[in-house]
Write a protein that holds these residues in place. Structure first.
Motif, PDB file in Angstrom:
ATOM      1  N   VAL A  74       7.971 -11.314  -2.291  1.00 56.26           N
ATOM      2  CA  VAL A  74       7.887 -10.140  -3.142  1.00 56.26           C
ATOM      3  C   VAL A  74       8.875  -9.101  -2.631  1.00 56.26           C
ATOM      4  CG1 VAL A  74       6.375  -8.340  -4.041  1.00 56.26           C
ATOM      5  CG2 VAL A  74       5.451 -10.618  -3.575  1.00 56.26           C
ATOM      6  N   PRO A  75      10.011  -8.943  -3.321  1.00 55.17           N
ATOM      7  CA  PRO A  75      10.957  -7.904  -2.907  1.00 55.17           C
ATOM      8  C   PRO A  75      10.355  -6.517  -3.194  1.00 55.17           C
ATOM      9  CG  PRO A  75      11.932  -9.374  -4.565  1.00 55.17           C
ATOM     10  CD  PRO A  75      10.482  -9.714  -4.440  1.00 55.17           C
ATOM     11  N   ILE A  76      10.173  -5.743  -2.170  1.00 57.52           N
ATOM     12  CA  ILE A  76       9.492  -4.450  -2.309  1.00 57.52           C
ATOM     13  C   ILE A  76      10.231  -3.518  -3.262  1.00 57.52           C
ATOM     14  CG2 ILE A  76       8.818  -2.360  -1.048  1.00 57.52           C
ATOM     15  CD1 ILE A  76       6.910  -4.692  -0.730  1.00 57.52           C
ATOM     16  N   GLU A  77      11.544  -3.474  -3.198  1.00 57.13           N
ATOM     17  CA  GLU A  77      12.286  -2.582  -4.101  1.00 57.13           C
ATOM     18  C   GLU A  77      12.143  -3.011  -5.553  1.00 57.13           C
ATOM     19  OE1 GLU A  77      13.520   0.453  -3.631  1.00 57.13           O
ATOM     20  OE2 GLU A  77      12.627   0.168  -1.654  1.00 57.13           O
ATOM     21  N   LYS A  78      12.143  -4.309  -5.807  1.00 56.61           N
ATOM     22  CA  LYS A  78      11.942  -4.788  -7.173  1.00 56.61           C
ATOM     23  C   LYS A  78      10.532  -4.445  -7.632  1.00 56.61           C
ATOM     24  CE  LYS A  78      12.035  -8.885 -10.133  1.00 56.61           C
ATOM     25  NZ  LYS A  78      10.880  -8.521 -10.876  1.00 56.61           N
ATOM     26  N   LEU A  79       9.553  -4.610  -6.761  1.00 54.93           N
ATOM     27  CA  LEU A  79       8.184  -4.242  -7.097  1.00 54.93           C
ATOM     28  C   LEU A  79       8.104  -2.761  -7.439  1.00 54.93           C
ATOM     29  CD1 LEU A  79       5.146  -4.919  -7.276  1.00 54.93           C
ATOM     30  CD2 LEU A  79       5.009  -4.373  -4.827  1.00 54.93           C
ATOM     31  N   ARG A  80       8.745  -1.934  -6.637  1.00 53.28           N
ATOM     32  CA  ARG A  80       8.754  -0.487  -6.873  1.00 53.28           C
ATOM     33  C   ARG A  80       9.376  -0.170  -8.245  1.00 53.28           C
ATOM     34  NH1 ARG A  80      10.412   1.333  -2.158  1.00 53.28           N
ATOM     35  NH2 ARG A  80       8.472   2.308  -1.574  1.00 53.28           N
ATOM     36  N   GLU A  81      10.500  -0.795  -8.546  1.00 53.68           N
ATOM     37  CA  GLU A  81      11.181  -0.553  -9.827  1.00 53.68           C
ATOM     38  C   GLU A  81      10.316  -1.000 -11.006  1.00 53.68           C
ATOM     39  OE1 GLU A  81      14.874  -2.640  -9.446  1.00 53.68           O
ATOM     40  OE2 GLU A  81      15.592  -1.298  -7.856  1.00 53.68           O
ATOM     41  N   ASP A  82       9.704  -2.170 -10.885  1.00 54.89           N
ATOM     42  CA  ASP A  82       8.848  -2.677 -11.961  1.00 54.89           C
ATOM     43  C   ASP A  82       7.642  -1.774 -12.171  1.00 54.89           C
ATOM     44  OD1 ASP A  82      10.583  -4.802 -12.335  1.00 54.89           O
ATOM     45  OD2 ASP A  82       9.344  -6.237 -11.232  1.00 54.89           O
ATOM     46  N   GLU A 122       0.834  -1.212   0.000  1.00 55.47           N
ATOM     47  CA  GLU A 122       0.000   0.000   0.000  1.00 55.47           C
ATOM     48  C   GLU A 122       0.863   1.254   0.000  1.00 55.47           C
ATOM     49  OE1 GLU A 122      -4.093  -1.442   2.142  1.00 55.47           O
ATOM     50  OE2 GLU A 122      -2.430  -0.865   3.435  1.00 55.47           O
ATOM     51  N   GLU A 123       1.968   1.224   0.731  1.00 57.73           N
ATOM     52  CA  GLU A 123       2.873   2.378   0.779  1.00 57.73           C
ATOM     53  C   GLU A 123       3.499   2.626  -0.592  1.00 57.73           C
ATOM     54  OE1 GLU A 123       4.238   5.640   2.595  1.00 57.73           O
ATOM     55  OE2 GLU A 123       2.922   4.173   3.550  1.00 57.73           O
ATOM     56  N   VAL A 124       3.921   1.571  -1.256  1.00 56.76           N
ATOM     57  CA  VAL A 124       4.505   1.705  -2.601  1.00 56.76           C
ATOM     58  C   VAL A 124       3.460   2.254  -3.569  1.00 56.76           C
ATOM     59  CG1 VAL A 124       5.423   0.421  -4.575  1.00 56.76           C
ATOM     60  CG2 VAL A 124       6.270  -0.072  -2.290  1.00 56.76           C
ATOM     61  N   LEU A 125       2.238   1.767  -3.487  1.00 58.00           N
ATOM     62  CA  LEU A 125       1.193   2.196  -4.417  1.00 58.00           C
ATOM     63  C   LEU A 125       0.835   3.665  -4.275  1.00 58.00           C
ATOM     64  CD1 LEU A 125      -1.142  -0.911  -4.495  1.00 58.00           C
ATOM     65  CD2 LEU A 125       0.379  -0.093  -6.301  1.00 58.00           C
ATOM     66  N   LYS A 126       1.127   4.269  -3.140  1.00 57.44           N
ATOM     67  CA  LYS A 126       0.881   5.699  -2.965  1.00 57.44           C
ATOM     68  C   LYS A 126       1.699   6.527  -3.949  1.00 57.44           C
ATOM     69  CE  LYS A 126      -0.312   5.547   1.924  1.00 57.44           C
ATOM     70  NZ  LYS A 126       0.118   5.923   3.291  1.00 57.44           N
ATOM     71  N   GLU A 127       2.813   5.970  -4.415  1.00 56.69           N
ATOM     72  CA  GLU A 127       3.678   6.658  -5.373  1.00 56.69           C
ATOM     73  C   GLU A 127       3.086   6.643  -6.786  1.00 56.69           C
ATOM     74  OE1 GLU A 127       7.651   5.031  -5.121  1.00 56.69           O
ATOM     75  OE2 GLU A 127       7.422   4.754  -2.951  1.00 56.69           O
ATOM     76  N   TYR A 128       2.069   5.822  -6.996  1.00 59.97           N
ATOM     77  CA  TYR A 128       1.493   5.642  -8.325  1.00 59.97           C
ATOM     78  C   TYR A 128      -0.017   5.845  -8.256  1.00 59.97           C
ATOM     79  CZ  TYR A 128       6.066   3.622  -8.557  1.00 59.97           C
ATOM     80  OH  TYR A 128       7.422   3.443  -8.449  1.00 59.97           O
TER      81      TYR A 128
END
Length: 75
Positions: free
Chosen positions: A56-64, A6-12
């Motif tokens: 699920v590596p969060i940084e890889k998810l963020r990059e993808d 959810e935190e990563v998705l806030k960026e998108y």
């Protein structure tokens, strides 16, 4: 894992997210071919664009997500 995603998705902000509990909606596992948890699946125009499962590596998810987001929205 959910709070991190959810935190990563806030960026998108243009990505819509949904959460499905496969234990409660058992048909979803077969439909998404998701036989392990967690599973993150991103669809673009009805086609699968990204899938991450189990670890699920969060940084890889963020990059993808960044790569896909930039390609689709130009942001």
């Amino acid at each position: 894992m959910l709070p991190q995603v959810e935190e990563v998705l806030k960026e998108y902000p243009r990505i819509e997210a949904g959460l499905v509990n496969a234990g409660k909606v058992t048909e979803i596992a077969g439909f998404l071919m998701a036989f392990t948890v967690p599973v993150i699946v991103l669809y673009l125009d009805g086609r699968e664009a990204l899938r991450e499962a189990r670890f699920v590596p969060i940084e890889k998810l963020r990059e993808d997500l960044q790569r896909i987001y930039e390609g689709v929205f130009g942001e």
